[in-house]
Design an enzyme around this catalytic site. Sequence first.
Site, PDB file in Angstrom:
ATOM      1  N   ASP A 183      47.942  37.624  33.568  1.00 47.88           N
ATOM      2  CA  ASP A 183      47.473  37.176  32.101  1.00 47.88           C
ATOM      3  C   ASP A 183      47.753  36.024  33.000  1.00 47.88           C
ATOM      4  OD1 ASP A 183      48.836  39.274  32.400  1.00 47.88           O
ATOM      5  OD2 ASP A 183      48.421  39.687  30.463  1.00 47.88           O
ATOM      6  N   TYR A 241      34.233  47.614  40.789  1.00 52.95           N
ATOM      7  CA  TYR A 241      33.140  47.642  41.806  1.00 52.95           C
ATOM      8  C   TYR A 241      32.926  48.829  42.159  1.00 52.95           C
ATOM      9  CZ  TYR A 241      33.417  42.176  41.285  1.00 52.95           C
ATOM     10  OH  TYR A 241      33.444  41.026  40.806  1.00 52.95           O
ATOM     11  N   LYS A 255      48.040  44.509  37.186  1.00 52.67           N
ATOM     12  CA  LYS A 255      48.245  44.187  35.819  1.00 52.67           C
ATOM     13  C   LYS A 255      48.797  45.420  35.278  1.00 52.67           C
ATOM     14  CE  LYS A 255      47.594  43.345  31.339  1.00 52.67           C
ATOM     15  NZ  LYS A 255      48.150  41.837  29.960  1.00 52.67           N
ATOM     16  N   ASP A 313      38.603  38.467  42.353  1.00 51.80           N
ATOM     17  CA  ASP A 313      37.675  36.923  42.082  1.00 51.80           C
ATOM     18  C   ASP A 313      37.792  36.214  40.463  1.00 51.80           C
ATOM     19  OD1 ASP A 313      34.620  37.501  41.715  1.00 51.80           O
ATOM     20  OD2 ASP A 313      34.536  38.126  40.262  1.00 51.80           O
TER      21      ASP A 313
END
Length: 373
Positions: free
Chosen positions: A244, A141, A211, A268
């Site tokens: 994930d 962002y 991640k 988010d």
Amino acid sequence: MAKYRIAWLPGDGVGVDVMEAAKIVLDRLALDAEYIHGDIGWEFWRSEGDAFPARTIELLKNVDAAMFGAITSKPVKAAEAELVDSLKGTGLTYRSPIVRMRQLFDLYTCLRPCKAYPGNPLNYREGLDLVIFRENTEDLYAGVEYSPVPAEVAETLSKTAKAFAAFKGLAPTDYAVSCKINTRKGSERIVRAAFDFARKFGRKKVTVVHKANVVRATDGLFLEVAREVGKQFPEIVFDEANVDAMTMWVLKNPFNYDVIVAPNLYGDIVSDLCAQMVGGLGFGCSGNIGDKLAVFEPTHGSAPKYAGQYKVNPIATIMAAKMMLDWLGETEKGTRLEQAVAAVVAEGRARTYDMGGTTKTLEMAEAIASKLA
Ligand code: IPM
Ligand code: MG
């Protein structure tokens, strides 16, 4: 003079409906506050070329907190097409006001509680009580993006990053680059906010979502900083998970999670998933919290098709008002408001359409207000 000055920013679509509902309960609680309307939203983009006008930014510099409804956003070209004629072709580009607000006022903590109120037919499991801390100012962002990609950027990338060889030679308009920027400071303060919360409220575990196995630089930094912070809270279980895999596990074993902390984009996504487990759009509330200012909002959007119908569930916004009360230090009022919401949900007489009923937005607010006596 009232004790608190609160900026009141209904915005677009159903933002107006649900903010009216929130006002009903705040008035019933007799919060000693002055509510000051601020212009924000699509109509100001169209007429002035700015959905978040300078006067609203000024207002936010002089309030104790703000309540925000929702805003309609459209892709760049569609947004440009809706400008009044005199502003068309002047080089204005639309940027989400809420994202700007978070950055401009350094509202670095996005706090998203996801609690299942007993008896809500939309609960995925009874008893869920997750709290998400989403970093709110950086990451993907950051707003550092290129489309088309300038020659200097391509040149620097090809000199400094081996993997860029695969993209070298592409025409500037045949690819785009969005920079994920994560800082040590930004990562540190959000992880610390999560652990401080866990300590203050006796939570057992903090899960750090990342991640880092693939996105090694930025998520690697986030995870490294998180581990350092975690060591300072030995009584709290430190847990880490790839984003994930975590989305599968949280559905499979939701009670294995407690406090969750994540960089902006993963936060988010994961916060929508968790909100759905406790009732979905009508229940997702959010605080954008900085050191000086905090802005509270429902996480649902402006739902233009329902605008002005007073149909949508106001509980998300009413719970956002509860978060504001807590942040202001009005915890007795905050607790009463939450108990009133819980009582109405448990009773099952007032049910908005998302909950399978026909109760209208303001009727739901009245039902909750009636429990505040
Ligand atoms: C949210 C929303 C916003 C975001 C949008 C409206 C810009 O999805 O608050 O979660 O992406 O942060
Ligand atoms: Mg979102």
